[in-house]
Motif scaffolding. Structure first.
Motif, PDB file in Angstrom:
ATOM      1  N   TYR A  26      35.635  53.822  20.836  1.00  0.00           N
ATOM      2  CA  TYR A  26      35.059  53.929  22.182  1.00  0.00           C
ATOM      3  C   TYR A  26      34.663  52.567  22.724  1.00  0.00           C
ATOM      4  O   TYR A  26      34.725  52.319  23.938  1.00  0.00           O
ATOM      5  N   ALA A  27      34.276  51.642  21.811  1.00  0.00           N
ATOM      6  CA  ALA A  27      33.982  50.284  22.286  1.00  0.00           C
ATOM      7  C   ALA A  27      35.242  49.627  22.826  1.00  0.00           C
ATOM      8  O   ALA A  27      35.226  48.985  23.880  1.00  0.00           O
ATOM      9  N   SER A  28      36.351  49.792  22.111  1.00  0.00           N
ATOM     10  CA  SER A  28      37.615  49.209  22.582  1.00  0.00           C
ATOM     11  C   SER A  28      38.037  49.824  23.905  1.00  0.00           C
ATOM     12  O   SER A  28      38.484  49.131  24.822  1.00  0.00           O
ATOM     13  N   ILE A  29      37.883  51.172  23.986  1.00  0.00           N
ATOM     14  CA  ILE A  29      38.258  51.837  25.239  1.00  0.00           C
ATOM     15  C   ILE A  29      37.361  51.374  26.371  1.00  0.00           C
ATOM     16  O   ILE A  29      37.800  51.140  27.511  1.00  0.00           O
ATOM     17  N   GLY A  30      36.074  51.231  26.094  1.00  0.00           N
ATOM     18  CA  GLY A  30      35.161  50.769  27.144  1.00  0.00           C
ATOM     19  C   GLY A  30      35.511  49.376  27.622  1.00  0.00           C
ATOM     20  O   GLY A  30      35.517  49.087  28.816  1.00  0.00           O
ATOM     21  N   ILE A  31      35.823  48.468  26.656  1.00  0.00           N
ATOM     22  CA  ILE A  31      36.196  47.096  27.037  1.00  0.00           C
ATOM     23  C   ILE A  31      37.477  47.107  27.867  1.00  0.00           C
ATOM     24  O   ILE A  31      37.578  46.445  28.899  1.00  0.00           O
ATOM     25  N   MET A  32      38.449  47.895  27.410  1.00  0.00           N
ATOM     26  CA  MET A  32      39.709  47.942  28.144  1.00  0.00           C
ATOM     27  C   MET A  32      39.507  48.532  29.532  1.00  0.00           C
ATOM     28  O   MET A  32      40.018  48.015  30.536  1.00  0.00           O
ATOM     29  N   ALA A  33      38.723  49.628  29.598  1.00  0.00           N
ATOM     30  CA  ALA A  33      38.501  50.250  30.907  1.00  0.00           C
ATOM     31  C   ALA A  33      37.732  49.318  31.830  1.00  0.00           C
ATOM     32  O   ALA A  33      38.024  49.220  33.030  1.00  0.00           O
ATOM     33  N   GLY A  34      36.734  48.625  31.296  1.00  0.00           N
ATOM     34  CA  GLY A  34      35.989  47.685  32.139  1.00  0.00           C
ATOM     35  C   GLY A  34      36.870  46.568  32.657  1.00  0.00           C
ATOM     36  O   GLY A  34      36.750  46.152  33.817  1.00  0.00           O
ATOM     37  N   SER A  35      37.781  46.059  31.793  1.00  0.00           N
ATOM     38  CA  SER A  35      38.686  45.002  32.237  1.00  0.00           C
ATOM     39  C   SER A  35      39.608  45.494  33.338  1.00  0.00           C
ATOM     40  O   SER A  35      39.821  44.836  34.353  1.00  0.00           O
ATOM     41  N   TYR A  36      40.160  46.715  33.123  1.00  0.00           N
ATOM     42  CA  TYR A  36      41.045  47.261  34.157  1.00  0.00           C
ATOM     43  C   TYR A  36      40.270  47.472  35.467  1.00  0.00           C
ATOM     44  O   TYR A  36      40.764  47.164  36.560  1.00  0.00           O
ATOM     45  N   ALA A  37      39.054  48.013  35.379  1.00  0.00           N
ATOM     46  CA  ALA A  37      38.277  48.286  36.594  1.00  0.00           C
ATOM     47  C   ALA A  37      37.954  46.998  37.335  1.00  0.00           C
ATOM     48  O   ALA A  37      38.051  46.921  38.569  1.00  0.00           O
ATOM     49  N   HIS A  38      37.574  45.965  36.591  1.00  0.00           N
ATOM     50  CA  HIS A  38      37.250  44.676  37.222  1.00  0.00           C
ATOM     51  C   HIS A  38      38.468  44.104  37.948  1.00  0.00           C
ATOM     52  O   HIS A  38      38.365  43.635  39.099  1.00  0.00           O
ATOM     53  N   ASN A  39      39.637  44.164  37.281  1.00  0.00           N
ATOM     54  CA  ASN A  39      40.845  43.619  37.920  1.00  0.00           C
ATOM     55  C   ASN A  39      41.223  44.415  39.156  1.00  0.00           C
ATOM     56  O   ASN A  39      41.588  43.853  40.197  1.00  0.00           O
ATOM     57  N   ILE A  40      41.144  45.753  39.057  1.00  0.00           N
ATOM     58  CA  ILE A  40      41.533  46.572  40.212  1.00  0.00           C
ATOM     59  C   ILE A  40      40.569  46.385  41.367  1.00  0.00           C
ATOM     60  O   ILE A  40      40.965  46.287  42.542  1.00  0.00           O
ATOM     61  N   LYS A  41      39.262  46.295  41.068  1.00  0.00           N
ATOM     62  CA  LYS A  41      38.294  46.079  42.156  1.00  0.00           C
ATOM     63  C   LYS A  41      38.521  44.734  42.823  1.00  0.00           C
ATOM     64  O   LYS A  41      38.416  44.609  44.059  1.00  0.00           O
ATOM     65  N   ASN A  42      38.823  43.707  42.037  1.00  0.00           N
ATOM     66  CA  ASN A  42      39.112  42.410  42.639  1.00  0.00           C
ATOM     67  C   ASN A  42      40.333  42.475  43.542  1.00  0.00           C
ATOM     68  O   ASN A  42      40.394  41.829  44.588  1.00  0.00           O
ATOM     69  N   LEU A  43      41.339  43.275  43.109  1.00  0.00           N
ATOM     70  CA  LEU A  43      42.534  43.403  43.941  1.00  0.00           C
ATOM     71  C   LEU A  43      42.267  44.202  45.207  1.00  0.00           C
ATOM     72  O   LEU A  43      42.937  44.004  46.221  1.00  0.00           O
ATOM     73  N   LEU A  44      41.287  45.132  45.183  1.00  0.00           N
ATOM     74  CA  LEU A  44      41.014  45.964  46.354  1.00  0.00           C
ATOM     75  C   LEU A  44      40.097  45.287  47.374  1.00  0.00           C
ATOM     76  O   LEU A  44      39.978  45.752  48.515  1.00  0.00           O
ATOM     77  N   VAL A  45      39.422  44.204  46.992  1.00  0.00           N
ATOM     78  CA  VAL A  45      38.486  43.557  47.929  1.00  0.00           C
ATOM     79  C   VAL A  45      39.242  42.990  49.122  1.00  0.00           C
ATOM     80  O   VAL A  45      38.877  43.227  50.287  1.00  0.00           O
ATOM     81  N   ARG A  46      40.287  42.254  48.832  1.00  0.00           N
ATOM     82  CA  ARG A  46      41.035  41.626  49.922  1.00  0.00           C
ATOM     83  C   ARG A  46      41.692  42.645  50.843  1.00  0.00           C
ATOM     84  O   ARG A  46      41.579  42.524  52.072  1.00  0.00           O
ATOM     85  N   PRO A  47      42.395  43.694  50.299  1.00  0.00           N
ATOM     86  CA  PRO A  47      42.965  44.690  51.225  1.00  0.00           C
ATOM     87  C   PRO A  47      41.904  45.373  52.086  1.00  0.00           C
ATOM     88  O   PRO A  47      42.120  45.603  53.274  1.00  0.00           O
ATOM     89  N   ASN A  48      40.727  45.710  51.538  1.00  0.00           N
ATOM     90  CA  ASN A  48      39.670  46.337  52.348  1.00  0.00           C
ATOM     91  C   ASN A  48      39.201  45.405  53.457  1.00  0.00           C
ATOM     92  O   ASN A  48      38.971  45.819  54.602  1.00  0.00           O
ATOM     93  N   ASP A  49      39.039  44.123  53.136  1.00  0.00           N
ATOM     94  CA  ASP A  49      38.604  43.161  54.146  1.00  0.00           C
ATOM     95  C   ASP A  49      39.634  43.033  55.255  1.00  0.00           C
ATOM     96  O   ASP A  49      39.296  43.023  56.446  1.00  0.00           O
ATOM     97  N   LEU A  50      40.912  42.951  54.862  1.00  0.00           N
ATOM     98  CA  LEU A  50      41.961  42.824  55.871  1.00  0.00           C
ATOM     99  C   LEU A  50      42.057  44.071  56.740  1.00  0.00           C
ATOM    100  O   LEU A  50      42.253  43.994  57.964  1.00  0.00           O
ATOM    101  N   ILE A  51      41.912  45.221  56.107  1.00  0.00           N
ATOM    102  CA  ILE A  51      42.005  46.468  56.893  1.00  0.00           C
ATOM    103  C   ILE A  51      40.841  46.550  57.883  1.00  0.00           C
ATOM    104  O   ILE A  51      40.989  46.960  59.049  1.00  0.00           O
ATOM    105  N   THR A  52      39.637  46.137  57.436  1.00  0.00           N
ATOM    106  CA  THR A  52      38.473  46.155  58.354  1.00  0.00           C
ATOM    107  C   THR A  52      38.704  45.247  59.545  1.00  0.00           C
ATOM    108  O   THR A  52      38.443  45.613  60.703  1.00  0.00           O
ATOM    109  N   ARG A  53      39.212  44.060  59.288  1.00  0.00           N
ATOM    110  CA  ARG A  53      39.466  43.119  60.388  1.00  0.00           C
ATOM    111  C   ARG A  53      40.562  43.642  61.317  1.00  0.00           C
ATOM    112  O   ARG A  53      40.495  43.487  62.526  1.00  0.00           O
ATOM    113  N   CYS A  54      41.588  44.264  60.727  1.00  0.00           N
ATOM    114  CA  CYS A  54      42.649  44.824  61.564  1.00  0.00           C
ATOM    115  C   CYS A  54      42.130  45.976  62.423  1.00  0.00           C
ATOM    116  O   CYS A  54      42.535  46.147  63.575  1.00  0.00           O
ATOM    117  N   MET A  55      41.220  46.786  61.854  1.00  0.00           N
ATOM    118  CA  MET A  55      40.670  47.898  62.636  1.00  0.00           C
ATOM    119  C   MET A  55      39.841  47.377  63.792  1.00  0.00           C
ATOM    120  O   MET A  55      39.882  47.926  64.912  1.00  0.00           O
TER     121      MET A  55
END
Length: 566
Positions: free
Chosen positions: A311-340
Motif C-alpha cells: 500500500y505504501a508503494s501504491i500510495g507513492i505511485m498514485a501520489g506521483s500520478y496525481a501530482h503529474n496530472i494536476k500539473n498538466l491540468l493547471v494550464r488547460p484550465n487557465d487557458l479555458i478560463t481566459r478563452c471563456m
C-alpha cells in the motif's frame, strides 16, 4: 562334513573352451582354405573354356572387322544426327552384314560337328540392344541366329553353357549385349576333370578325417587332465575348509560366551539411554513448539510488512500520478478560463464550458482513484454491486482510448440482466481495470515480438511480408461474463504474448514484473509489479477465486469467480 560339501564342483567347460578357441579357429581356416582350393581346382577348366569362347567371339574377323566393331558401327548408324536419303538402306545393309557375320562365325562349327573336338557346338547367337532406337523411335530389334540343330536333352542338357558380354560403345546410354549358347565336345576332358576332382576330394577327406580325430583325441585328453587337476584342487580346498570350520566353531563358542556378557551390559546401558532419550525428546518437543510459535508470529509479521509495503508503494505511485496530472491540468484550465472571458456569450463559450466540465470530471475521477488505491482492501466499503454493469462500464470507458491510442480493440460479451455480488465498488473497478491494463501491455509485447521476428528474417521479400503482417496485427481484449450455478464467472482474455509456466506462478507476487522495457516502447511507464498483486489482494477479501490460463504466444485468460447474492 555335510553331504553338500562332498559334492564335486561342476567342471568349468567354458573357461577351457576359451583357451582352445584359437586352435579351433586355425582348424576352421585350414578346412576353409582346402575347400576353396578344391572348388577353384574343379572350376578352372570351365573358366578356361569360357575365356576361349569369349576370345573367339571378340576377335574373330570374317572380313576385316570383328563382331564388336560391327555392333558399334550399327549403333552409330542409329544414333547419328546426319541422316541422308540412303540412311535406311545403310542400316539394312549393316544389319544384313551383322547377320552374315554371325552365320559365318557359327557355320564351320555346325558343318564339322564332332570333327573339331575343341570347337563348341553353338545353338544360339544373338545381339540385344538397349537405349538404341530407330527412325520411328522404336527400340531396335535384336539380331538372332538359331541353330537348326535341336538342343540336347536329358543329362546332356547340363553341358549347355551361356556366355554374355557387352562390346564397348562410344554412345552414352546405349548398350549392346552378345549372348552365346554353346556346348563343348571335350567330353574326355570333362570326365578327367571330374575324376581329378573326386581324387582330390578323396585325398582331402583322407587328410581331414584322421587329423580331426587326432585333434579331438588331443582336446579330450587335455580336458580330462584339466578336469582331474580341478578335482584335486577342490579336494584340497575342501579339507582346508573343514579344518578352518573346526577352528571357527571353537571361536564361535568363545564369542557366544563373551556375547552373553556383553548383552547383559548392553541391556543395562539401553535402559539408561532410553531414559536419556525420553528426556531429550521432551526437550525437542518443547523446542519445536517454541519454533512453531515463532514461525507463525514471523509469518504474520512478514505478511503485514508486505501489505504495508504494497500500500505504501501504491500510495507513492498514485501520489506521483496525481501530482503529474494536476500539473498538466493547471494550464488547460487557465487557458479555458481566459478563452471563456474573451468569447463572451457565444457558441464557443458554451463549448468551452463543456470542456471545463469534462476536465472537472477528470479531476473527480482522479480523486476517486486516489481514494481507492490508498484504502486498505481489508477495510472495504462492502455493498451489493452488478458485475455485468461493471464490465459494460469498463468497456465504455476504455474502448475509445484502446482504439485510438493503444491500437487495441476492447470488446465486451455480457448477457442481459444483472448479476449481484457483495464487494467494494471502487476496489472491484480498480481490479478489473488492472486486468485490462495487463492485457493491454501483453498486446504491446506481442506486437514488439512480431516486429523483431520480421526484422530477423534474412530474405528481403519474406521480411517485408512479415513486417506488413506485424503492422496489420491487431490486439484484442475480450471482457465476458456468465453464470455458473451459484457463481458468476468474469473473464478478461487477450491475444497477447502469453506467459511461461514460471511467469504464471510468480505473476501475483508483489513487485514481480516483466514489463521493464516493453511498455516504454509504446510510451507508457514501466510496470512496478503491483497491479496483479493488488487484484489478488482484492479477490482475497471479497471471497473470489482467480484462475490463469496462459501459454507463450497464445494469449492469457484471467478467470474470476464470485458467489452470487441470492
Amino acid at each position: 562334513m555335510s553331504s553338500s560339501a562332498l559334492d564335486a564342483p561342476r567342471f568349468p567347460v567354458w573357461r577351457y573352451a576359451g583357451r582352445l578357441l584359437p586352435l579351433a579357429v586355425l582348424w576352421a581356416v585350414l578346412v576353409g582354405l582346402l575347400a576353396w582350393l578344391l572348388a577353384t581346382r574343379a572350376n578352372w577348366g570351365e573358366e578356361s573354356d569360357r575365356a576361349d569362347v569369349r576370345e573367339w567371339l571378340d576377335n574373330t574377323r570374317v572380313f576385316r572387322k570383328t563382331l564388336a566393331e560391327l555392333v558399334r558401327e550399327y549403333v552409330d548408324l542409329h544414333d547419328t544426327e546426319e541422316r541422308g536419303p540412303d540412311h535406311g538402306d545403310r542400316v539394312k545393309n549393316k544389319r544384313a552384314e551383322l547377320e552374315e557375320h554371325l552365320r559365318a562365325m557359327v557355320e564351320p562349327t555346325r558343318m564339322y560337328t564332332g570333327q573339331l573336338p575343341l570347337f563348341p557346338n553353338v545353338y544360339a547367337l544373338e545381339i540385344e540392344f538397349s537405349g538404341v532406337t530407330g527412325r520411328d523411335a522404336r527400340p531396335v530389334e535384336p539380331i538372332v541366329w538359331t541353330s537348326p540343330k535341336p538342343r540336347p536333352g536329358g543329362s546332356a542338357k547340363a553341358q549347355l553353357r551361356t556366355l554374355d558380354f557387352e562390346p564397348p560403345l562410344d554412345r552414352p546410354g546405349a548398350r549392346a549385349r552378345v549372348r552365346c549358347v554353346y556346348q563343348l565336345h571335350s567330353f574326355n576332358r570333362m570326365q578327367k576333370q571330374q575324376d581329378e576332382f573326386r581324387f582330390w576330394q578323396t585325398v582331402a577327406t583322407g587328410v581331414l578325417v584322421p587329423t580331426t580325430l587326432i585333434a579331438v583325441f588331443v582336446v579330450g585328453r587335455f580336458v580330462r587332465r584339466e578336469q582331474a587337476r580341478e578335482l584335486e584342487k577342490w579336494r584340497a580346498a575342501a579339507e582346508a575348509e573343514h579344518r578352518e570350520r573346526d577352528l571357527l566353531a571353537a571361536q564361535v563358542e568363545r564369542e557366544l560366551i563373551e556375547r552373553s556378557l556383553l548383552e547383559a551390559r548392553v541391556k543395562q546401558q539401553e535402559l539408561e539411554r532410553s531414559s536419556e532419550e525420553l528426556g531429550r525428546k521432551l526437550l525437542e518437543q518443547e523446542l519445536a513448539a517454541a519454533k512453531l510459535t515463532n514461525r507463525a508470529a514471523e509469518a504474520e509479521r512478514e505478511a503485514l510488512e508486505m501489505k504495508s509495503q504494497l500500500y505504501a508503494s501504491i500510495g507513492i505511485m498514485a501520489g506521483s500520478y496525481a501530482h503529474n496530472i494536476k500539473n498538466l491540468l493547471v494550464r488547460p484550465n487557465d487557458l479555458i478560463t481566459r478563452c471563456m472571458e474573451a468569447a463572451g456569450n457565444t457558441e464557443q463559450h458554451g463549448m468551452l464550458e463543456e470542456v471545463k466540465s469534462t476536465l472537472g470530471t477528470v479531476t473527480e475521477r482522479l480523486q476517486q482513484i486516489l481514494r481507492t488505491v490508498r484504502r486498505d482492501p481489508a477495510n472495504a466499503e462492502v455493498t451489493q454491486m452488478d458485475v455485468y454493469a461493471l464490465f459494460r462500464e469498463t468497456q465504455r470507458t476504455w474502448a475509445e482510448m484502446g482504439r485510438d491510442k493503444w491500437k487495441v480493440a476492447v470488446l465486451v460479451d455480457v448477457p442481459p440482466g444483472a448479476a449481484l455480488v457483495t464487494g467494494d465498488v471502487s476496489h472491484m473497478q480498480q481490479a478489473v481495470e488492472n486486468l485490462v491494463f495487463n492485457a493491454r501491455d501483453a498486446t504491446f509485447e506481442m506486437r514488439n515480438y512480431l516486429r523483431d521476428e520480421a526484422k530477423r528474417e534474412a530474405d528481403p521479400t519474406a521480411r517485408r511480408h512479415k513486417l506488413l503482417e506485424a503492422a496489420s496485427w491487431k490486439g484484442e481484449i475480450h471482457l465476458s461474463a456468465h453464470r455458473d450455478g451459484e457463481h458468476v464467472v468474469l473473464e478478461v482474455r487477450d491475444n497477447g504474448i502469453g506467459m511461461t509456466d514460471e511467469v504464471r506462478r510468480n505473476c501475483l507476487k508483489t513487485h514481480f514484473t516483466t514489463k521493464r522495457d516493453n511498455a516504454l516502447y509504446e510510451g507508457y511507464s514501466a510496470g512496478m509489479g503491483l497491479g496483479l498483486s493488488f487484484v489478488a489482494m482484492v479477490l482475497e477479501h471479497h471471497g473470489g477465486s482467480l484462475e490463469i490460463d496462459s501459454a507463450p504466444l497464445r494469449g492469457t485468460t484471467f478467470r474470476v469467480r464470485f458467489p452470487v447474492v441470492k
